[in-house]
Design a protein around this motif. Structure first.
Motif, PDB file in Angstrom:
ATOM      1  N   UNK A  47       0.894  -1.168   0.000  1.00 57.88           N
ATOM      2  CA  UNK A  47       0.000   0.000   0.000  1.00 57.88           C
ATOM      3  C   UNK A  47       0.923   1.206   0.000  1.00 57.88           C
ATOM      4  N   UNK A  48       1.009   1.884  -1.131  1.00 55.76           N
ATOM      5  CA  UNK A  48       1.998   2.932  -1.310  1.00 55.76           C
ATOM      6  C   UNK A  48       1.521   4.345  -1.065  1.00 55.76           C
ATOM      7  N   UNK A  49       0.299   4.521  -0.642  1.00 55.79           N
ATOM      8  CA  UNK A  49      -0.211   5.864  -0.399  1.00 55.79           C
ATOM      9  C   UNK A  49      -1.619   5.807   0.138  1.00 55.79           C
ATOM     10  N   UNK A  50      -2.211   6.968   0.340  1.00 53.26           N
ATOM     11  CA  UNK A  50      -3.543   7.004   0.948  1.00 53.26           C
ATOM     12  C   UNK A  50      -4.696   6.723  -0.026  1.00 53.26           C
ATOM     13  N   UNK A  51      -4.421   6.759  -1.314  1.00 52.12           N
ATOM     14  CA  UNK A  51      -5.481   6.603  -2.301  1.00 52.12           C
ATOM     15  C   UNK A  51      -5.965   5.172  -2.451  1.00 52.12           C
ATOM     16  N   UNK A  52      -7.175   4.991  -2.955  1.00 49.11           N
ATOM     17  CA  UNK A  52      -7.750   3.658  -3.112  1.00 49.11           C
ATOM     18  C   UNK A  52      -7.083   2.821  -4.199  1.00 49.11           C
ATOM     19  N   UNK A  53      -6.276   3.432  -5.048  1.00 46.90           N
ATOM     20  CA  UNK A  53      -5.596   2.679  -6.104  1.00 46.90           C
ATOM     21  C   UNK A  53      -4.080   2.628  -5.892  1.00 46.90           C
ATOM     22  N   UNK A  54      -3.601   3.052  -4.739  1.00 48.01           N
ATOM     23  CA  UNK A  54      -2.163   3.114  -4.449  1.00 48.01           C
ATOM     24  C   UNK A  54      -1.606   1.773  -3.972  1.00 48.01           C
ATOM     25  N   UNK A  55      -1.807   0.733  -4.758  1.00 48.91           N
ATOM     26  CA  UNK A  55      -1.355  -0.608  -4.403  1.00 48.91           C
ATOM     27  C   UNK A  55      -0.455  -1.153  -5.511  1.00 48.91           C
ATOM     28  N   UNK A  69       1.819  -2.153 -10.891  1.00 45.63           N
ATOM     29  CA  UNK A  69       0.668  -1.560 -10.203  1.00 45.63           C
ATOM     30  C   UNK A  69      -0.505  -2.532 -10.153  1.00 45.63           C
ATOM     31  N   UNK A  70      -1.175  -2.566  -9.014  1.00 47.25           N
ATOM     32  CA  UNK A  70      -2.396  -3.355  -8.887  1.00 47.25           C
ATOM     33  C   UNK A  70      -3.602  -2.465  -9.173  1.00 47.25           C
ATOM     34  N   UNK A  71      -3.532  -1.224  -8.691  1.00 43.99           N
ATOM     35  CA  UNK A  71      -4.565  -0.247  -8.999  1.00 43.99           C
ATOM     36  C   UNK A  71      -5.867  -0.377  -8.238  1.00 43.99           C
ATOM     37  N   UNK A  72      -5.878  -1.231  -7.226  1.00 39.09           N
ATOM     38  CA  UNK A  72      -7.082  -1.402  -6.416  1.00 39.09           C
ATOM     39  C   UNK A  72      -6.672  -1.969  -5.059  1.00 39.09           C
TER      40      UNK A  72
END
Length: 156
Positions: A47-55, A69-72
């Motif tokens: 989990x690279x950040x606070x956003x819902x796609x930051x994976x 990137x997983x994006x979800x």
């Protein structure tokens, strides 16, 4: 003191042996996700950040650890590893429960002198105890005294 270290190491090894997927929330060095994916062969998502796609997925391709990137957000993880301040632990525990995780593994990145160290696992005793109590109340295992990348190298 040796007995406590052995007990922590044995518990850590047992939890890693039962783990197939890990969500990593921050880390003190790249060694953490790289060892989990490359050495232990686990499914690793960061989990690279606070956003819902930051994976981001960390995986082995042609013998090398690569990322994509997983994006979800994840739907499941067996283990949640974090290198975050203690104040964030309740929300991390809630996330672990939502993912169906069995354990939370927290690392300070500090030595007993307070110096920063990528493999540092020192926690103030009261903080460590409170972390154990919070995770136990949530029905989760808790580790904060073993370097996860080192443990990953010893699990068969």
């Amino acid at each position: 003191m040796t007995e406590a270290v052995t007990t922590g190491t044995a518990r850590a090894s047992r939890i890693l042996a039962q783990t197939r997927s890990v969500l990593v929330i921050d880390w003190p060095s790249r060694d953490v996700p790289a060892a989990l994916a490359g050495v232990a062969g686990l499914e690793v998502t960061v989990k690279g950040g606070p956003g819902p796609t930051d994976y981001t997925v960390w995986e082995v391709s042609d013998g090398e650890v690569v990322t994509r990137p997983l994006g979800r957000a994840l739907e499941h993880a067996d283990l949640v590893y974090c290198h975050r301040p203690f104040s964030e632990l309740p929300s991390i525990i809630a996330m672990a429960q939502g993912l169906g995780a069995r354990a939370v593994w927290r690392q300070s990145g500090l030595t007993s002198t307070g110096a920063k160290a990528p493999d540092g696992c020192w926690m103030p005793p009261g903080e460590s105890q409170q972390g154990r109590e919070l995770t136990a109340a949530a029905g989760l295992n808790y580790i904060d005294d073993v370097y996860i990348a080192g443990a990953a190298r010893t699990v068969p």
